[in-house]
Design an enzyme around this catalytic site. Structure first.
Site, PDB file in Angstrom:
ATOM      1  CG  ASP A  16      -2.706  -1.792  -4.374  1.00 53.42           C
ATOM      2  OD1 ASP A  16      -2.201  -1.330  -3.328  1.00 53.42           O
ATOM      3  OD2 ASP A  16      -3.930  -1.905  -4.557  1.00 53.42           O
ATOM      4  N   GLY A  38      -3.113   9.004  -0.341  1.00 51.17           N
ATOM      5  CA  GLY A  38      -2.019   8.206  -0.912  1.00 51.17           C
ATOM      6  C   GLY A  38      -2.010   6.782  -0.392  1.00 51.17           C
ATOM      7  CG  ASP A  40      -1.749   6.881   6.002  1.00 51.51           C
ATOM      8  OD1 ASP A  40      -1.973   5.799   6.561  1.00 51.51           O
ATOM      9  OD2 ASP A  40      -1.741   7.967   6.597  1.00 51.51           O
ATOM     10  CB  THR A 124       8.337   9.874  -4.028  1.00 51.80           C
ATOM     11  OG1 THR A 124       7.616   8.632  -4.018  1.00 51.80           O
ATOM     12  CG2 THR A 124       9.765   9.617  -3.610  1.00 51.80           C
ATOM     13  CE1 TYR A 127       3.597  14.540   4.288  1.00 52.84           C
ATOM     14  CE2 TYR A 127       5.297  13.149   5.201  1.00 52.84           C
ATOM     15  CZ  TYR A 127       4.096  13.804   5.340  1.00 52.84           C
ATOM     16  OH  TYR A 127       3.419  13.732   6.534  1.00 52.84           O
TER      17      TYR A 127
HETATM   18  P1  ADP Z   1       4.207  10.685   1.206  1.00 51.06           P
HETATM   19  O1  ADP Z   1       3.262  11.549   2.006  1.00 51.06           O
HETATM   20  O2  ADP Z   1       5.254   9.984   2.075  1.00 51.06           O
HETATM   21  O3  ADP Z   1       4.767  11.387   0.033  1.00 51.06           O
HETATM   22  P2  ADP Z   1       2.211   9.269  -0.461  1.00 51.06           P
HETATM   23  O4  ADP Z   1       1.293   8.191  -0.022  1.00 51.06           O
HETATM   24  O5  ADP Z   1       1.618  10.576  -0.881  1.00 51.06           O
HETATM   25  O6  ADP Z   1       3.281   9.456   0.738  1.00 51.06           O
HETATM   26  O7  ADP Z   1       3.112   8.727  -1.645  1.00 51.06           O
HETATM   27  C1  ADP Z   1       4.158   7.805  -1.477  1.00 51.06           C
HETATM   28  C2  ADP Z   1       4.210   6.887  -2.681  1.00 51.06           C
HETATM   29  O8  ADP Z   1       3.214   5.875  -2.554  1.00 51.06           O
HETATM   30  C3  ADP Z   1       3.945   7.564  -4.029  1.00 51.06           C
HETATM   31  O9  ADP Z   1       4.872   7.073  -4.980  1.00 51.06           O
HETATM   32  C4  ADP Z   1       2.524   7.083  -4.364  1.00 51.06           C
HETATM   33  O10 ADP Z   1       2.319   7.031  -5.765  1.00 51.06           O
HETATM   34  C5  ADP Z   1       2.580   5.690  -3.784  1.00 51.06           C
HETATM   35  N1  ADP Z   1       1.304   4.969  -3.605  1.00 51.06           N
HETATM   36  C6  ADP Z   1       0.035   5.433  -3.520  1.00 51.06           C
HETATM   37  N2  ADP Z   1      -0.842   4.409  -3.375  1.00 51.06           N
HETATM   38  C7  ADP Z   1      -0.105   3.268  -3.357  1.00 51.06           C
HETATM   39  C8  ADP Z   1      -0.386   1.867  -3.256  1.00 51.06           C
HETATM   40  N3  ADP Z   1      -1.629   1.413  -3.112  1.00 51.06           N
HETATM   41  N4  ADP Z   1       0.664   0.972  -3.289  1.00 51.06           N
HETATM   42  C9  ADP Z   1       1.935   1.409  -3.413  1.00 51.06           C
HETATM   43  N5  ADP Z   1       2.271   2.700  -3.508  1.00 51.06           N
HETATM   44  C10 ADP Z   1       1.269   3.620  -3.495  1.00 51.06           C
END
Ligand code: ADP
Length: 176
Positions: A16, A38, A40, A124, A127
């Site tokens: 995380d 996600g 963000d 990934t 998006y």
């Molecule tokens: P995007 O809109 O750029 O695709 P997302 O947040 O939907 O961004 O996903 C980008 C990546 O971040 C995905 O692989 C998702 O599983 C991952 N992700 C989500 N939560 C966390 C977290 N707490 N720490 C690290 N990666 C995360």
């Protein structure tokens, strides 16, 4: 999993990103710099409202660019917000824009004297960028940058879930 690039370390971990103690975290933001889901959502929840207040003052960030705020209540002092491309067909400039998002984040880190940063896998999630392709672009771009910029000591990819970690591990082995 770690490799050395010159004097710098490139590391892959499953986990995380909000819990990392690197000087900066990179956020997968949107062009409006509004809190989304996600990674963000997770970074903003963990860091508190200060991050969003600062991002709101900045206003916007075009795809492939990056901006910086402080890290609020996070362990990391800074959050670098970058916007990866929305995946369409792979022939609409996506690889170039994804590489640019990584490179511009690294350039901000260099300019601010940040020596360690953590990236999620940009683009990934929502998006829709296929993770194996995105991993090759991500690792290739970061490797090239570190080879030229020894001032960055550590780049850690924090991959959320085993499939994403495995895809990055395979891509790292492939590009050597
Ligand atoms: P995007 O809109 O750029 O695709 P997302 O947040 O939907 O961004 O996903 C980008 C990546 O971040 C995905 O692989 C998702 O599983 C991952 N992700 C989500 N939560 C966390 C977290 N707490 N720490 C690290 N990666 C995360």
């Amino acid at each position: 999993m770690q490799v050395k690039i010159g004097h710098s370390v490139l590391e892959l971990v499953e986990g995380d990103i909000t819990q990392q103690d690197t000087e900066a975290l990179v956020n997968a933001a949107n062009e409006q710099l509004r809190v989304g889901g996600g990674v963000d959502g997770a970074i903003n929840r963990a860091g508190g409202p200060k991050i969003q207040e600062e991002a709101h003052k900045i206003g916007r960030c075009p795809t492939g660019q990056a901006v910086i705020t402080t890290g609020g209540n996070l362990k990391a002092r800074y959050v670098i917000h970058t916007v990866g491309p929305i995946y369409r067909d792979g022939h609409s400039g996506e690889p170039e824009l994804l590489a640019s998002a990584y490179r511009e984040s690294l350039k901000i880190a260099s300019a601010q004297g940040i020596k360690s940063l953590a990236f999620p896998s940009l683009s990934t999630g929502v998006y829709g960028y296929p993770v194996a392709d995105a991993a090759r672009v991500a690792l290739g771009t970061v490797k090239d940058y570190l080879a030229q910029h020894p001032e960055i000591e550590l780049v850690r990819f924090v991959l959320f879930g085993k499939p994403t970690f495995e895809a990055f591990a395979a891509a790292l082995q492939e590009i050597g």
